[in-house]
Design an enzyme around this catalytic site. Sequence first.
Site, PDB file in Angstrom:
ATOM      1  N   HIS A 355       0.780  -1.335  -0.118  1.00  0.00           N
ATOM      2  CA  HIS A 355       0.134  -0.176  -0.026  1.00  0.00           C
ATOM      3  C   HIS A 355       0.704   1.189   0.014  1.00  0.00           C
ATOM      4  CE1 HIS A 355      -3.849  -1.881   0.842  1.00  0.00           C
ATOM      5  NE2 HIS A 355      -3.316  -2.773   1.497  1.00  0.00           N
ATOM      6  N   LYS A 543      -7.872  13.905   4.621  1.00  0.00           N
ATOM      7  CA  LYS A 543      -7.065  12.812   4.461  1.00  0.00           C
ATOM      8  C   LYS A 543      -5.820  12.948   5.593  1.00  0.00           C
ATOM      9  CE  LYS A 543      -5.852  13.932   0.219  1.00  0.00           C
ATOM     10  NZ  LYS A 543      -6.134  12.767  -0.469  1.00  0.00           N
ATOM     11  N   ARG A 544      -5.474  11.888   5.960  1.00  0.00           N
ATOM     12  CA  ARG A 544      -4.328  11.960   6.953  1.00  0.00           C
ATOM     13  C   ARG A 544      -3.324  13.285   6.528  1.00  0.00           C
ATOM     14  NH1 ARG A 544      -3.668   8.128  10.907  1.00  0.00           N
ATOM     15  NH2 ARG A 544      -1.676   9.355  11.677  1.00  0.00           N
ATOM     16  N   LYS A 549       1.186  14.421   1.001  1.00  0.00           N
ATOM     17  CA  LYS A 549      -0.147  14.683   0.518  1.00  0.00           C
ATOM     18  C   LYS A 549      -0.253  16.419   0.221  1.00  0.00           C
ATOM     19  CE  LYS A 549      -1.914  10.942   3.067  1.00  0.00           C
ATOM     20  NZ  LYS A 549      -2.613   9.992   1.967  1.00  0.00           N
ATOM     21  N   THR A 651      -8.223   7.028  -2.112  1.00  0.00           N
ATOM     22  CA  THR A 651      -9.724   6.515  -2.188  1.00  0.00           C
ATOM     23  C   THR A 651     -10.868   7.744  -1.891  1.00  0.00           C
ATOM     24  OG1 THR A 651      -9.261   5.725   0.101  1.00  0.00           O
ATOM     25  CG2 THR A 651      -9.376   3.817  -1.740  1.00  0.00           C
ATOM     26  N   LYS A 655     -14.392   8.600  -3.673  1.00  0.00           N
ATOM     27  CA  LYS A 655     -15.556   8.891  -2.967  1.00  0.00           C
ATOM     28  C   LYS A 655     -16.210  10.227  -3.259  1.00  0.00           C
ATOM     29  CE  LYS A 655     -13.513   6.345   0.833  1.00  0.00           C
ATOM     30  NZ  LYS A 655     -12.760   6.420   2.004  1.00  0.00           N
TER      31      LYS A 655
HETATM   32  C1  26V Z   1       1.918   2.068   8.608  1.00  0.00           C
HETATM   33  C2  26V Z   1       2.234   2.012  10.006  1.00  0.00           C
HETATM   34  C3  26V Z   1       3.566   1.996  10.666  1.00  0.00           C
HETATM   35  C4  26V Z   1       3.558   1.754  11.886  1.00  0.00           C
HETATM   36  C5  26V Z   1       2.779   2.069  12.747  1.00  0.00           C
HETATM   37  C6  26V Z   1       1.242   1.904  12.153  1.00  0.00           C
HETATM   38  C7  26V Z   1       1.265   1.890  10.643  1.00  0.00           C
HETATM   39  C8  26V Z   1      -0.054   1.973  10.279  1.00  0.00           C
HETATM   40  C9  26V Z   1      -0.221   2.032   8.846  1.00  0.00           C
HETATM   41  C10 26V Z   1       0.727   1.923   7.995  1.00  0.00           C
HETATM   42  C11 26V Z   1       0.690   1.918   6.508  1.00  0.00           C
HETATM   43  C12 26V Z   1      -0.379   2.830   5.796  1.00  0.00           C
HETATM   44  C13 26V Z   1      -0.387   2.561   4.500  1.00  0.00           C
HETATM   45  C14 26V Z   1      -1.581   3.121   3.848  1.00  0.00           C
HETATM   46  O1  26V Z   1      -2.489   3.528   4.570  1.00  0.00           O
HETATM   47  N1  26V Z   1      -1.651   3.430   2.699  1.00  0.00           N
HETATM   48  C15 26V Z   1      -2.440   4.006   1.864  1.00  0.00           C
HETATM   49  O2  26V Z   1      -3.412   2.829   1.558  1.00  0.00           O
HETATM   50  C16 26V Z   1      -4.573   3.261   0.616  1.00  0.00           C
HETATM   51  C17 26V Z   1      -5.351   2.002   0.239  1.00  0.00           C
HETATM   52  O3  26V Z   1      -4.658   1.213  -0.520  1.00  0.00           O
HETATM   53  C18 26V Z   1      -4.169   3.847  -0.336  1.00  0.00           C
HETATM   54  O4  26V Z   1      -5.449   4.377  -1.256  1.00  0.00           O
HETATM   55  C19 26V Z   1      -3.202   5.170  -0.164  1.00  0.00           C
HETATM   56  O5  26V Z   1      -2.879   5.913  -1.321  1.00  0.00           O
HETATM   57  C20 26V Z   1      -1.859   4.714   0.830  1.00  0.00           C
HETATM   58  O6  26V Z   1      -1.381   5.770   1.161  1.00  0.00           O
END
Ligand code: 26V
Length: 804
Positions: A355, A543-544, A549, A651, A655
């Site tokens: 992702h 978004k975050r 971003k 995403t 939406k």
């Molecule tokens: C990484 C970590 C690292 C340590 C602690 C907790 C944690 C939680 C999540 C993540 C990775 C998040 C990656 C993510 O959300 N990617 C997003 O995924 C979406 C669905 O595929 C995509 O639409 C976004 O572009 C992408 O940034």
Amino acid sequence: MTKWTVEELIPAIRSTMERTYNKSVESASIQEVFDVVSTIVNQTIEVNWSKTNNHYREKNPKQVYYLSMEFLIGRLLDSNLLNSGMWDVCNEALTSLGFDPIEVYRQERDPGLGNGGLGRLAACFLDSLASLNYPGHGYGIRYRYGLFEQRLINGYQVELPDDWLIKPYPWEKRRADEAIQIEFGGKAYLQQRADGSLACIYEQTDKVLAVPYDIPIVGYHNEVVNTLRLWSAEPISTKDRPDRDAHYSQLDNNHAIEQISGILYPDDSSEQGKMLRIKQQYFLVTATLKQMIKDFKATNQQSLVDFADKVVIQINDTHPSLAIPELMRILLDEERVDWDVAWAMTTKVFAYTNHTIMSEALEKWHVNQIKSLLPRLYMIIEEINERFCQTIWQDYPHLRERIPAMAIIADEQVHMARLAMVGSFSVNGVAKLHTEIIKTEEMKDFYALYPERFNNKTNGITHRRWLMMANPRLAQLITNTIGTQWIKRPRELTHLLRYTKDQPLLEKLGEIKQHNKQKLADFIHHSTGILVDSQSIFDVQIKRLHEYKRQLLNIMHVIYLYNELKENRQLEITPRTFIFAAKAAPSYYFAKEVIKLINTVAAVVNADADIKGKLKVVFLENYNVTLAERIIPAADVSEQISTASKEASGTGNMKMMMNGALTLGTLDGANIEIEQLVKPANIFIFGLRAEEVYDYYRNGGYSAHEIYQNDERINRILHQLRDGLFGQQNFENIYYQLLSANDPYFVLKDFDSYVETQQLVDQAYQQPNKWLSKSLVNIAHSGKFSSDRTIQEYATGIWKIEKL
Ligand code: 26V
């Protein structure tokens, strides 16, 4: 499923209220009404839930297990009502009982069991799996505290704990009877058995109970109810400890155990290397695999021979990738299968979704962390690594020099993405560009080795929640125009293309958008005190908060507009409301500064009488699924402005498009696929392309300083940031990041193109009919981005599963 009528539901609500609260509906609180309605919905769902489960047991079809550390499911009462066909009936019943249904549904807490895109995607996938009659279940963690609640105090983000279980959660069912005992730590060593084979002996392990809580996932109008199983960590038993000291150390220990499912990590980008996080990951995978194998044996004559034909496990990013060595461990040590057979089974079962290409987010653990927490798993990972490196050395001599960059264990680190790629039969990206970048840049060595494993599955969103539920007026207008077919086959939204010049329809579309904007304007007023013009352009970035971003680019454009308006009081621009919502990771200092900056600009701009309401800036706190459902139907402009190549898919872009917003974006992630469908006339594209970004990485040549010196607008804004914006707070850090660090995300580089494209947006909005027609084109093409399409592709392309 029982088909309720209003005439049946009203007395059911009354009698359930009498039974539970000993009250009449008239004297009940809105919370009590919520409780009663969810009880009734639960009972209704229950029947199909056990029917679906029995069906799986009897028919024994191949099933998919979606493992994810996050599921951002949103509120469930209204979506369960919608999917189970009770929505209209319930709305009517509640209204006639004197309650506002919306207010009743709002009593539910929104469980924040995810960070952002990845967690929400998992939830959309579950909705689509059930709605398309697929045997598929989610497995995750029941965090006691979800993602922090965000408050703004004096423009700064402040984090509060998300105590979401303070009231009982109506949709979960504790299944103590299905609890699984799991083990961490201790020592592991191999010992020869009498027959010469090796047994693994474990000593002094910590034992923990994984207790499942099941949440029903209701399919749309099809009587299917799948399961989302969330594990909670509990101590095994405290009863057999009579002595006091032991009792206290036990209490301590119990606390440590409960911590495992205590809190969701709030970072969605940077890998942190925290022991508790690995514990959480292992907790999820070991509990899930043990339960799966137990169930599998029960339905398959105690044999695992068919396991790989009947089970497929999708791992959502690398977070659950310890499942790969864990399945090996179970097969080797508990099932006494030979390595080669076990490995053949394992690599037939797992599929991995990537992702993110942000290298900071690629998970790595120090070898000592894994060794001390999971000694046996470490031995297995070492063996997988040995064999993998051997294979390259022997069979792929041209890749020999790449071994250090491919080894699962390298530089004292275990590289989880490499483990996931080696152990899976499928590796997928989440949008076309993202998959190409994985293949040709970020994971190119692995692509050279296993080209057949790589595939793309462009993300999607459930149109049931994001259109039918969030924007019922628009859904009704669509149905009145093209019939109901689109609900089951969202691609048929393209029938709307026949109406792009249909004046009455465009007018109705405009009225609905206006209605939604007015509702959001009321909400903004109520929650922030800011009065916004509901006729202005609602320009939305939600978004975050992350540098890539580029919320910074957005707010710099606002500062630019403000400067222009101050300089030239006669300047005419189309009035705009810039709406932001975003959480920053608590330790992400830069992101938090950007929040403060947005709020500082908002305070200045909103209070300035010279601006005459032409500009408003609003930052809505605590962005979550519920807030997204309020904002998205009211968006005119969807800001998708990441540095090209950085946003894997996005995403929110889908939406907002589905709700008739026009995208203003870079050619990044799924924006590219949106542009291909709607064509350049119906989207606003600007900025560097991904190749250009990579070109700068490879060859250098970008100078932020040069732009700063030559572009007066930028020069002025940067000085305002450095010296204090309009005599207020200064933002030196942002200034230095843009200049001394040479603007790693190309904000200054893309500024000119962004401003120019924003002017096109401004002009386009002044032609309401054309705008509405573009809006309709976007809605018409959004069907491709239903997660039903995505799940269909996973089902046939990766999972090879069949509909019930
Ligand atoms: C990484 C970590 C690292 C340590 C602690 C907790 C944690 C939680 C999540 C993540 C990775 C998040 C990656 C993510 O959300 N990617 C997003 O995924 C979406 C669905 O595929 C995509 O639409 C976004 O572009 C992408 O940034």
